[in-house]
Each structure stands twice: as C-alpha cells, then as structure tokens.
Design an enzyme around this catalytic site. Structure first.
Site, PDB file in Angstrom:
ATOM      1  N   GLY A 254     -13.928  24.773  -6.445  1.00  0.00           N
ATOM      2  CA  GLY A 254     -15.001  24.913  -7.428  1.00  0.00           C
ATOM      3  C   GLY A 254     -16.206  24.058  -7.088  1.00  0.00           C
ATOM      4  O   GLY A 254     -17.356  24.470  -7.279  1.00  0.00           O
ATOM      5  N   ASP A 255     -15.955  22.865  -6.566  1.00  0.00           N
ATOM      6  CA  ASP A 255     -17.051  21.977  -6.162  1.00  0.00           C
ATOM      7  C   ASP A 255     -17.828  22.585  -4.997  1.00  0.00           C
ATOM      8  O   ASP A 255     -19.056  22.466  -4.923  1.00  0.00           O
ATOM      9  CB  ASP A 255     -16.492  20.614  -5.748  1.00  0.00           C
ATOM     10  CG  ASP A 255     -15.589  20.014  -6.808  1.00  0.00           C
ATOM     11  OD1 ASP A 255     -15.871  20.206  -8.002  1.00  0.00           O
ATOM     12  OD2 ASP A 255     -14.597  19.371  -6.435  1.00  0.00           O
TER      13      ASP A 255
END
Length: 310
Positions: A254-255
C-alpha cells in the site's frame, strides 16, 4: 521536494511456516526482516522510481543507526527527531500451506509532549510552500490523536500539498484541511464507517468514498490487494485491476501505491498515469521481499487496465 512523515517506524519480522497452529510449537521454515514504517516505505518507492525524497519523523535512539544505514544505502536523506527507546517490531507469520498471514504489531517507543513539540517544529522548519508532505501510518504511545490534524492545518495554510494514509479518528481529523489524497484499504474504509462491504459491493464502496470527499478529501484511493483499487475524484471514478503474480510479502504494498501515485502525478499531472504506476508498484512490492525496484514495477505496467466508470 517530496517529504514523508513516519511517526511510528517499525522493523517487520516475517516468519514463514509450513503450518501455523495456536497453542502448540510451530517451526519456522524461513525468516527475514524489513526495515520501514509506512512513510519510510513510501520514500523508498519514490527513490526507486527516480524521485527526490526526504524522510522525516521520530526515531528511537536505540534503533537509529540501523535505520540511518538502511536509508544511506538507498541514498535517501533523513531528518529524524530522536526519542528514547527502540522502534516497534511487527511479527508477520505466513502460513505457506493456507496462504494466510497472521500479524502481531509491537508497541515500540513512547513519546512525550516535548517530543511532540519538536516534531511539529521540525516539520515547519523543513517543509515549505510548494513542497509535498506524505503523512503515513499510525502514531506511537503518548502521541495526541490530533497531531496529524495540526500538521495538516500547517500544510493547508502554507500552500503545501499533503497526503494522508492513516486510519480512524487520526485520518478523519485531517479531512477539514483538504488532503490531496487519502488511501484507505477496504478494511480501513469499513472500519471508518462501521460497515462490512466486500469489494464486489462497488456502488456502496464508491458511496463511502464520495462521503469522504464531502468531508474534505480531494481524492480517495481505495485498495483491496489482488482485487484492485478504485479512485474517486470530484469529477471521475476510476476502476483499476491488479497485476497477476505470486504473493511473497504484503508489507509495504500500500505504501508503494502511495509513493508511485504521488510521484507520478506530480510529474505528469495525470490520474491515469498515476494509477498505472500506483497499481504496478503495489503489486511489484507484494511479489518481492522488500520494496520493489523500478525494473520490477515496469514489468507489470502492461497488465494494468484503467476503466473510467464515471
């Protein structure tokens, strides 16, 4: 300059097992560690894609050299405010038979009011008009829940584009200051609204995203792993698939999406291009042990399809 803010850095310890059962002794087949914290992961992806970035945040004094050496090896600048103690250790147990992951997140250091004052001063001294600040992750023990909102207010008042990737009240308190982007995954979105939607409940998910825009967010990117993602803007809604591949480690996926989205958008000012690289970067990281390199990201670009549904 693109800055990232990590207030709760972490060492993710991944343990792979053939089976994992509660109440008995389990044997590890393989284990490894990944240094990070959400903002640090974002900066690593930004740097891997060729964008200049600096890491800001708190850092436990007992862990600082490990992190400083890690960032130095990747040629990433950092400006940490040191606090007493160690960073947290998050344990990720991967059952290779069932393909399930079990997580146990540690506590790490605790901060004081003096530490809070110092981090606010550090952000204000470093991040200036026309910069971009990506605020990512949880906050440590002792940190007030409105700290992100305080920093968001500073950004809004000083022409600083800012992004928030966090959860619950910490995220909601920043919305009145109009973050350029927020990125809840499906679980976090359901948590915000106390719902239980699946990704196939597309209309319901879009409705929740539009509510977040009404509450102040400029753009909302909702992700759900291999099922893809949905971007909701004030004008359009985009549906994006995920690339096919073998899941190795979901930490930082997600990062990576956030870093690739922001870096690409600032370069091209195109949601389509931002989504293309965002989806590829998230998948590429999921298919590797650490944060994916640019070659791994580019290999997946051809698999990504973007559908404008409004």
């Amino acid at each position: 300059m693109i800055y990232t803010l990590t207030l709760n850095p972490a060492i993710d310890r991944i343990v792979e097992t053939e089976t994992f059962n509660l109440g008995v002794t389990n044997k590890a087949l393989n284990e490894y560690e990944v240094l990070g914290g959400k903002g640090i992961n974002v900066s690593v992806m930004l740097k891997n894609l060729g964008y200049q970035t600096t890491v800001l945040g708190w850092m436990g004094q007992d862990s600082k050299f490990e992190f400083l050496n890690y960032l130095k090896a990747k040629n990433i600048d950092s400006n940490f405010v040191e606090v007493a103690g160690k960073v947290r250790v998050n344990l990720k147990i991967k059952n290779l038979t069932t393909k399930q992951e079990t997580e146990l997140n540690g506590l790490g250091f605790q901060v004081s009011q003096s530490d809070v004052t110092k981090i606010i001063e550090a952000v204000k001294a470093t991040v200036k008009a026309n910069d971009c600040l990506i605020i990512s992750g949880s906050v440590p023990q002792g940190c007030p829940h409105d700290l992100y909102a305080t920093i968001a207010k500073y950004c809004a008042e000083n022409n600083i584009m800012f992004v928030v990737d966090s959860t619950k009240e910490i995220l909601l308190l920043t919305l009145p200051y109009h973050p350029f982007l927020i990125k809840p995954n499906l679980e976090e979105l359901n948590e915000l609204f106390q719902t239980n939607y699946h990704f196939k409940n597309e209309k319901d998910i879009i409705n929740l995203g539009q509510q977040l825009i009404t509450m102040g967010a400029q753009n909302v990117l909702i992700s759900n792993g291999k099922e893809g993602s949905i971007l909701i803007t004030d004008k359009n809604i985009y549906q994006v698939n995920s690339a096919e591949g073998q899941l190795v480690n979901s930490v930082g996926a997600g990062d990576s999406m956030v870093g690739a989205f922001v870096g690409t958008y600032l370069k091209h000012h195109s949601f389509d291009q931002a989504l293309l690289y965002s989806a590829s970067a998230g998948a590429a990281t999921a298919f590797t042990k650490g944060i994916a390199e640019i070659t791994e990201v580019k290999k997946l670009l051809g698999q990504i399809k973007i559908n404008v549904i409004k």
